[in-house]
Design a protein around this motif. Sequence first.
Motif, short mmCIF file in Angstrom:
data_model
loop_
_atom_site.label_atom_id
_atom_site.label_comp_id
_atom_site.label_asym_id
_atom_site.label_seq_id
_atom_site.Cartn_x
_atom_site.Cartn_y
_atom_site.Cartn_z
N SER A 1 -98.39 -29.30 -65.75
CA SER A 1 -99.47 -28.38 -66.07
C SER A 1 -100.50 -28.40 -64.95
O SER A 1 -100.46 -29.26 -64.06
CB SER A 1 -100.13 -28.76 -67.40
N THR B 1 -91.47 -36.24 -72.38
CA THR B 1 -91.04 -36.34 -73.78
C THR B 1 -89.52 -36.40 -73.87
O THR B 1 -88.80 -36.00 -72.95
CB THR B 1 -91.55 -35.14 -74.60
N ILE C 1 -87.80 -34.67 -70.76
CA ILE C 1 -88.45 -33.41 -70.40
C ILE C 1 -89.76 -33.75 -69.70
O ILE C 1 -90.64 -34.40 -70.28
CB ILE C 1 -88.73 -32.55 -71.65
N SER D 1 -97.14 -35.11 -69.21
CA SER D 1 -96.47 -36.03 -70.13
C SER D 1 -94.97 -35.93 -69.90
O SER D 1 -94.48 -35.02 -69.22
CB SER D 1 -96.79 -35.69 -71.60
N SER E 1 -98.66 -24.32 -68.11
CA SER E 1 -97.72 -25.44 -68.16
C SER E 1 -96.29 -24.94 -68.11
O SER E 1 -96.01 -23.77 -68.41
CB SER E 1 -97.94 -26.27 -69.43
N GLU E 2 -95.39 -25.83 -67.70
CA GLU E 2 -93.96 -25.53 -67.69
C GLU E 2 -93.20 -26.85 -67.79
O GLU E 2 -93.79 -27.93 -67.69
CB GLU E 2 -93.55 -24.76 -66.44
N GLN E 3 -91.89 -26.76 -67.96
CA GLN E 3 -91.08 -27.95 -68.17
C GLN E 3 -89.90 -28.01 -67.20
O GLN E 3 -89.38 -26.97 -66.78
CB GLN E 3 -90.54 -27.99 -69.61
N ASN F 1 -93.17 -32.55 -68.47
CA ASN F 1 -94.12 -31.48 -68.77
C ASN F 1 -95.18 -31.41 -67.68
O ASN F 1 -95.98 -32.34 -67.50
CB ASN F 1 -94.78 -31.74 -70.13
#
Length: 315
Positions: free
Chosen positions: A119, A61, A115, A59, A126-128, A117
């Motif tokens: 995963s 965000t 951001i 995603s 997961s990380e950003q 996202n």
Amino acid sequence: MKLTDALPTLLLFTVILFCGTACEDGNDERFSFTEEVRIEGDLNTIEIPMTRTNWIVASVTYFDGGIMTDEYGYPVRLEGMGTVRFHWGSIIRDKSNALTIQVDDNFEGRERTMIINLSTAKGLYSEQIVIRQEPCTNFYQIESLVYTLEEGDGIKEIGTQPWGINWIDKSTDNEETRPINLFPFYNAYVIYNFEYEVSEPLQNWFPQEESNHVQIPKDIVNGKIIFEEEKRPFTYRGLYYNELREVSFQKDMVNQKKNSYRADIYYKRLSAHYTLTLTRPGSNTKKVIQGKLLKDYPYDCSPIRHEVSDLTGDE
């Protein structure tokens, strides 16, 4: 089997299971060592190296937690190779070990942020990556604006708009009536629209007000466009006072009565197509925008109607 004999086997099985899960999910290593990227305000493309290949864009965000959507209104998501377009750029994956971010010129006057996202497919890790784009400082300039008359262009009647004013004179002089000057065109503005098929307001591309002023047609005579003396801002919707603003009509006003004055303002619409060419300092890039100008303006009014009525207690 004794419990003491089973413990080593059980511990070995647990270690193997944990290692297998860790290796599968990759929790021991980030997808990318990049945690934040700052991009200049101009149209730009950056490639973010990835250390692993088993990742998806789950995603995108905003900082406030809002979900970013793509050009079709769906949440931004990219599970394999391909491109997903959002309203100010694109996320591209054309190789397994890199993530490409493409952003448009930032003419919003503020920093743009998102951001990303990431995963694994199952979402077990997961990380950003934070993306920040600075506001653009290299703005466009208008090189030329050329009008053309195409089918359907010209000048036509578009109807009327009502005008009216109520006036009460409570003076105590001996005059039963006295003259009054009325200005029915005083707030009858000229309204114009530069229509175009661009996703954002073009006036944001010009920071200095004087740099986006262009000629506006005043009239069309025998297929030739006559221009106004003063230039106006290039904008999707603009307005200005018309040349009839100071035209007045003298009528009588009856003392100690309510005087109502009414009229119809007649309007015309001028339409013409245009081609706008934009350039940027220090760049050979040009943008050519085509669209249509619509200008509605008052040109006359009906005779002013005068009605007289008695005052009420509240007047």
